[in-house]
Scaffold this motif. Structure first.
Motif, PDB file in Angstrom:
ATOM      1  N   TYR A  19      10.287 -34.330 -11.543  1.00 35.55           N
ATOM      2  CA  TYR A  19       9.803 -34.209 -10.163  1.00 35.55           C
ATOM      3  C   TYR A  19       9.908 -35.530  -9.406  1.00 35.55           C
ATOM      4  O   TYR A  19      10.229 -35.545  -8.213  1.00 35.55           O
ATOM      5  CB  TYR A  19       8.362 -33.686 -10.148  1.00 35.55           C
ATOM      6  CG  TYR A  19       8.289 -32.183 -10.234  1.00 35.55           C
ATOM      7  CD1 TYR A  19       8.755 -31.392  -9.197  1.00 35.55           C
ATOM      8  CD2 TYR A  19       7.761 -31.554 -11.358  1.00 35.55           C
ATOM      9  CE1 TYR A  19       8.703 -29.998  -9.271  1.00 35.55           C
ATOM     10  CE2 TYR A  19       7.701 -30.164 -11.447  1.00 35.55           C
ATOM     11  CZ  TYR A  19       8.184 -29.400 -10.392  1.00 35.55           C
ATOM     12  OH  TYR A  19       8.146 -28.026 -10.467  1.00 35.55           O
ATOM     13  N   ILE A  20       9.654 -36.637 -10.083  1.00 32.91           N
ATOM     14  CA  ILE A  20       9.825 -37.938  -9.418  1.00 32.91           C
ATOM     15  C   ILE A  20      11.293 -38.143  -9.057  1.00 32.91           C
ATOM     16  O   ILE A  20      11.628 -38.568  -7.946  1.00 32.91           O
ATOM     17  CB  ILE A  20       9.328 -39.095 -10.307  1.00 32.91           C
ATOM     18  CG1 ILE A  20       7.832 -38.959 -10.603  1.00 32.91           C
ATOM     19  CG2 ILE A  20       9.632 -40.443  -9.655  1.00 32.91           C
ATOM     20  CD1 ILE A  20       6.923 -39.193  -9.425  1.00 32.91           C
ATOM     21  N   TRP A  21      12.196 -37.845  -9.987  1.00 34.50           N
ATOM     22  CA  TRP A  21      13.631 -37.962  -9.703  1.00 34.50           C
ATOM     23  C   TRP A  21      14.008 -37.125  -8.487  1.00 34.50           C
ATOM     24  O   TRP A  21      14.741 -37.583  -7.615  1.00 34.50           O
ATOM     25  CB  TRP A  21      14.448 -37.505 -10.905  1.00 34.50           C
ATOM     26  CG  TRP A  21      14.631 -38.513 -11.991  1.00 34.50           C
ATOM     27  CD1 TRP A  21      14.623 -39.876 -11.857  1.00 34.50           C
ATOM     28  CD2 TRP A  21      14.872 -38.242 -13.386  1.00 34.50           C
ATOM     29  NE1 TRP A  21      14.843 -40.468 -13.081  1.00 34.50           N
ATOM     30  CE2 TRP A  21      14.998 -39.502 -14.026  1.00 34.50           C
ATOM     31  CE3 TRP A  21      14.999 -37.080 -14.131  1.00 34.50           C
ATOM     32  CZ2 TRP A  21      15.245 -39.612 -15.393  1.00 34.50           C
ATOM     33  CZ3 TRP A  21      15.244 -37.191 -15.491  1.00 34.50           C
ATOM     34  CH2 TRP A  21      15.367 -38.435 -16.116  1.00 34.50           C
ATOM     35  N   GLY A  30      10.729 -44.707  -7.678  1.00 32.25           N
ATOM     36  CA  GLY A  30      10.043 -43.533  -7.175  1.00 32.25           C
ATOM     37  C   GLY A  30       8.542 -43.606  -7.397  1.00 32.25           C
ATOM     38  O   GLY A  30       7.748 -43.256  -6.513  1.00 32.25           O
ATOM     39  N   MET A  31       8.150 -44.080  -8.571  1.00 32.13           N
ATOM     40  CA  MET A  31       6.727 -44.251  -8.863  1.00 32.13           C
ATOM     41  C   MET A  31       6.098 -45.254  -7.897  1.00 32.13           C
ATOM     42  O   MET A  31       4.988 -45.046  -7.396  1.00 32.13           O
ATOM     43  CB  MET A  31       6.550 -44.730 -10.311  1.00 32.13           C
ATOM     44  CG  MET A  31       6.987 -43.765 -11.387  1.00 32.13           C
ATOM     45  SD  MET A  31       5.880 -42.363 -11.633  1.00 32.13           S
ATOM     46  CE  MET A  31       4.413 -43.166 -12.281  1.00 32.13           C
ATOM     47  N   ILE A  87       4.801 -33.585  -4.354  1.00 34.37           N
ATOM     48  CA  ILE A  87       6.222 -33.484  -4.707  1.00 34.37           C
ATOM     49  C   ILE A  87       6.508 -32.129  -5.328  1.00 34.37           C
ATOM     50  O   ILE A  87       7.501 -31.475  -5.005  1.00 34.37           O
ATOM     51  CB  ILE A  87       6.632 -34.621  -5.675  1.00 34.37           C
ATOM     52  CG1 ILE A  87       6.363 -35.981  -5.048  1.00 34.37           C
ATOM     53  CG2 ILE A  87       8.107 -34.493  -6.069  1.00 34.37           C
ATOM     54  CD1 ILE A  87       7.076 -36.227  -3.746  1.00 34.37           C
ATOM     55  N   THR A  94       1.180 -42.096 -15.956  1.00 33.96           N
ATOM     56  CA  THR A  94       1.962 -41.042 -16.601  1.00 33.96           C
ATOM     57  C   THR A  94       1.316 -40.502 -17.871  1.00 33.96           C
ATOM     58  O   THR A  94       1.626 -39.377 -18.282  1.00 33.96           O
ATOM     59  CB  THR A  94       3.387 -41.532 -16.917  1.00 33.96           C
ATOM     60  OG1 THR A  94       3.322 -42.630 -17.837  1.00 33.96           O
ATOM     61  CG2 THR A  94       4.086 -41.996 -15.652  1.00 33.96           C
ATOM     62  N   PHE A  98       9.782 -39.243  -0.516  1.00 36.28           N
ATOM     63  CA  PHE A  98       8.332 -39.274  -0.448  1.00 36.28           C
ATOM     64  C   PHE A  98       7.798 -39.425   0.962  1.00 36.28           C
ATOM     65  O   PHE A  98       6.746 -39.987   1.187  1.00 36.28           O
ATOM     66  CB  PHE A  98       7.771 -40.402  -1.335  1.00 36.28           C
ATOM     67  CG  PHE A  98       8.239 -40.292  -2.748  1.00 36.28           C
ATOM     68  CD1 PHE A  98       7.887 -39.206  -3.526  1.00 36.28           C
ATOM     69  CD2 PHE A  98       9.057 -41.264  -3.310  1.00 36.28           C
ATOM     70  CE1 PHE A  98       8.333 -39.092  -4.831  1.00 36.28           C
ATOM     71  CE2 PHE A  98       9.491 -41.156  -4.614  1.00 36.28           C
ATOM     72  CZ  PHE A  98       9.125 -40.067  -5.378  1.00 36.28           C
ATOM     73  N   LEU A 141       5.691 -43.468  -4.470  1.00 36.36           N
ATOM     74  CA  LEU A 141       4.726 -42.381  -4.474  1.00 36.36           C
ATOM     75  C   LEU A 141       3.297 -42.891  -4.605  1.00 36.36           C
ATOM     76  O   LEU A 141       2.386 -42.380  -3.956  1.00 36.36           O
ATOM     77  CB  LEU A 141       5.047 -41.400  -5.601  1.00 36.36           C
ATOM     78  CG  LEU A 141       4.156 -40.157  -5.693  1.00 36.36           C
ATOM     79  CD1 LEU A 141       4.231 -39.341  -4.408  1.00 36.36           C
ATOM     80  CD2 LEU A 141       4.556 -39.296  -6.877  1.00 36.36           C
ATOM     81  N   LEU A 184      13.520 -43.956 -11.439  1.00 33.93           N
ATOM     82  CA  LEU A 184      12.214 -43.373 -11.726  1.00 33.93           C
ATOM     83  C   LEU A 184      11.091 -44.339 -11.347  1.00 33.93           C
ATOM     84  O   LEU A 184      10.120 -43.957 -10.681  1.00 33.93           O
ATOM     85  CB  LEU A 184      12.131 -43.012 -13.208  1.00 33.93           C
ATOM     86  CG  LEU A 184      10.800 -42.482 -13.724  1.00 33.93           C
ATOM     87  CD1 LEU A 184      10.404 -41.201 -13.017  1.00 33.93           C
ATOM     88  CD2 LEU A 184      10.876 -42.263 -15.233  1.00 33.93           C
ATOM     89  N   LEU A 205       1.468 -36.459  -7.159  1.00 31.75           N
ATOM     90  CA  LEU A 205       2.577 -35.719  -7.759  1.00 31.75           C
ATOM     91  C   LEU A 205       2.561 -34.269  -7.278  1.00 31.75           C
ATOM     92  O   LEU A 205       3.624 -33.662  -7.098  1.00 31.75           O
ATOM     93  CB  LEU A 205       2.490 -35.786  -9.282  1.00 31.75           C
ATOM     94  CG  LEU A 205       3.661 -35.172 -10.053  1.00 31.75           C
ATOM     95  CD1 LEU A 205       4.970 -35.889  -9.722  1.00 31.75           C
ATOM     96  CD2 LEU A 205       3.404 -35.225 -11.558  1.00 31.75           C
ATOM     97  N   THR A 241       8.543 -36.540 -14.799  1.00 28.55           N
ATOM     98  CA  THR A 241       9.693 -37.410 -14.535  1.00 28.55           C
ATOM     99  C   THR A 241      10.721 -36.699 -13.664  1.00 28.55           C
ATOM    100  O   THR A 241      11.246 -37.272 -12.700  1.00 28.55           O
ATOM    101  CB  THR A 241      10.343 -37.832 -15.878  1.00 28.55           C
ATOM    102  OG1 THR A 241       9.447 -38.704 -16.559  1.00 28.55           O
ATOM    103  CG2 THR A 241      11.677 -38.534 -15.666  1.00 28.55           C
TER     104      THR A 241
END
Length: 200
Positions: A189-191, A157-158, A18, A176, A199, A161, A154, A15, A187
């Motif tokens: 930052y993932i978006w 994205g997880m 990102i 999380t 990524f 990543l 989301l 994370l 969340t």
């Protein structure tokens, strides 16, 4: 607060990449609670770009100001639907507006509730599921520790990543939970990572 969040979130090495790429977290909260809830309904199960387009057309139905519940109940459900909403969403928006006009829904009650209590109360209303209630928590109430597990973008994205193929909810939450009490910021930052960086 933001500095405290970074201390916790940057412990997650993936994370952290990102966060470094995106920069400062800038979550836009919506001061009008009615608008925050209606926007969450409009954007249910559609892409970000489609949601923004329909939201703009919805606002344009009423001129320069965001409509009040009183403004909306003056329209027919077909008029609401005409800007690109599904029939069901048009009904949800009309019915919620009617609840406010009839004083059956008062947003002030949510201010002092816990996140779980807000979700419990909002999901009693037709058209509001857990995801919509969570969007209201994030963008309407500015709650900092929300992780919307039902958000497809989301979760995708997880997966990217963290190199996960078919993760269980438990596996996602194990990651999380390390972000507590700033899961909303993680969340976001993932978006942003999904939208802007993929990524890579």
């Amino acid at each position: 607060m933001y500095e405290d969040a970074l201390i916790i979130l940057n412990k997650d090495k993936k994370l952290k990449k990102i966060i470094s790429s995106v920069g400062e977290c800038k979550i836009r909260t919506i001061s009008n609670p009615f608008e925050a809830l209606i926007e969450a309904i409009i954007t249910q199960q559609i892409s970000d770009s489609a949601g923004k387009s329909i939201s703009l057309r919805f606002k344009n139905l009423f001129g320069t100001k965001y409509p009040t519940a009183n403004d909306i109940v003056k329209l027919s459900k077909n008029e609401i639907k005409s800007i690109g909403l599904s029939r069901m969403k048009a009904e949800y928006i009309f019915d919620i507006s009617k609840m406010i006009v009839d004083k059956k829904l008062n947003f002030k009650i949510f201010n002092d509730m816990s996140d779980d209590e807000v979700i419990f109360e909002l999901t009693k209303i037709r058209g509001i599921g857990k995801w919509t209630a969570e969007m209201y928590l994030i963008f309407g109430l500015g709650r900092l520790d929300v992780f919307p597990l039902g958000d497809l973008g989301l979760i995708n994205g997880m997966k990217k990543l963290y190199g996960l193929e078919n993760p269980t909810n438990k596996e996602i939450l194990e990651i999380t939970n390390k972000w507590i009490p700033y899961r909303t910021i993680g969340t976001w930052y993932i978006w942003k990572g999904v939208k802007n960086f993929q990524f890579v």
